[in-house]
Design an enzyme around this catalytic site. Structure first.
Site, PDB file in Angstrom:
ATOM      1  N   LYS A  83       0.876  -1.159  -0.089  1.00 34.08           N
ATOM      2  CA  LYS A  83       0.042   0.075   0.064  1.00 34.08           C
ATOM      3  C   LYS A  83       0.927   1.294  -0.101  1.00 34.08           C
ATOM      4  CE  LYS A  83      -4.366   0.641   2.380  1.00 34.08           C
ATOM      5  NZ  LYS A  83      -4.995   0.666   3.643  1.00 34.08           N
TER       6      LYS A  83
HETATM    7  C1  E4P Z   1      -8.331   0.951   4.089  1.00 35.52           C
HETATM    8  O1  E4P Z   1      -7.638   0.767   3.169  1.00 35.52           O
HETATM    9  C2  E4P Z   1      -8.247   2.188   4.724  1.00 35.52           C
HETATM   10  O2  E4P Z   1      -6.981   2.597   5.293  1.00 35.52           O
HETATM   11  C3  E4P Z   1      -9.373   2.475   5.776  1.00 35.52           C
HETATM   12  O3  E4P Z   1     -10.477   1.796   5.280  1.00 35.52           O
HETATM   13  C4  E4P Z   1      -9.579   3.735   6.265  1.00 35.52           C
HETATM   14  O4  E4P Z   1     -10.637   3.991   7.148  1.00 35.52           O
HETATM   15  P1  E4P Z   1     -11.044   5.029   8.177  1.00 35.52           P
HETATM   16  O5  E4P Z   1     -11.294   6.398   7.263  1.00 35.52           O
HETATM   17  O6  E4P Z   1     -12.211   4.619   8.697  1.00 35.52           O
HETATM   18  O7  E4P Z   1      -9.833   5.375   8.847  1.00 35.52           O
END
Ligand code: E4P
Length: 216
Positions: A83
């Site tokens: 990522k």
């Molecule tokens: C997933 O890949 C993201 O990092 C995550 O969905 C972020 O979610 P949040 O905005 O609830 O922290």
């Protein structure tokens, strides 16, 4: 639509995987920190719980270190997706790692133009953050709809991974908008199964079965 579970909690992942409900996992540094565990250990354990992609996020912000962190993460297991943040260095690192055969999930996407750049950089996934846009009174779902149209216009194969999902409605609207994947927190994923009329109907069926002495 594929479902990824958005957590680093291995007990939750195990239980949802056993129910046959998940196609992969996403994590981020905040979720890893919440687990209180060493990142490599927890990612390795998660990778054993699913055959799907497990997103593991770099913490560097410059191109060279992002690429070297990405290579280290990729070595943990063959189903790791690296990522990377949607910055210019992140996009450059995406091109380098994707060209070397690594699946890259470009994260922290908040606009269709950002998603267009991620697709051009060879990303396997683009993660538009619906909930965080909604928090700012911007319709996160519109961004998913726009990305879908743009990717279809040009035949980009990057998968749209609806992220920052906060509720069941986000899941439904992402599916309607044509997102390829939704990454869903465990409580929201379990909540998709529940409906008060299901509970009421089941109670009535069981009461009638008991009254009639039905045994199977
Ligand atoms: C997933 O890949 C993201 O990092 C995550 O969905 C972020 O979610 P949040 O905005 O609830 O922290």
């Amino acid at each position: 639509m594929k479902f990824f579970v958005d957590t680093a909690d291995t007990d939750e992942i195990k239980s949802l995987a056993e129910a046959g409900l998940i196609d992969g996992v996403t994590t981020n540094p905040s979720l890893i920190a919440k687990s209180g565990r060493n990142m490599s250990d927890v990612i390795a354990e998660i990778c054993d719980l699913t055959t799907g992609h497990v997103s593991a996020e770099v913490v560097a912000t410059d191109f060279d270190t992002m690429v070297s962190e990405g290579r280290k993460l990729q070595k943990i297991a063959s189903n790791v997706a690296v990522k990377l943040p949607l910055t210019m260095d992140g996009l450059k690192a995406c091109r380098t790692l994707s060209d070397a055969g690594t699946a890259v999930n470009v994260t922290l996407c908040f606009s269709a133009n950002q998603a267009l750049l991620a697709a051009k950089a060879g990303a396997a996934y683009i993660s538009p953050f619906i909930g965080r846009l909604d928090d700012m009174n911007i319709d996160g779902m519109e961004v998913i709809e726009e990305i879908r149209i743009i990717y279809d216009n040009y035949g980009f194969e990057t998968e749209i991974l609806a992220a920052s999902i906060r509720n069941a409605n986000h899941v439904k609207l992402s599916a309607l908008a044509g997102a390829d994947v939704a990454t869903v927190p465990p409580n929201v994923l379990r909540g998709l199964a529940s409906h008060p009329l299901t509970d009421k109907g089941l109670a009535a069926f069981l009461a009638d079965a008991e009254k009639a002495g039905i045994k199977i």
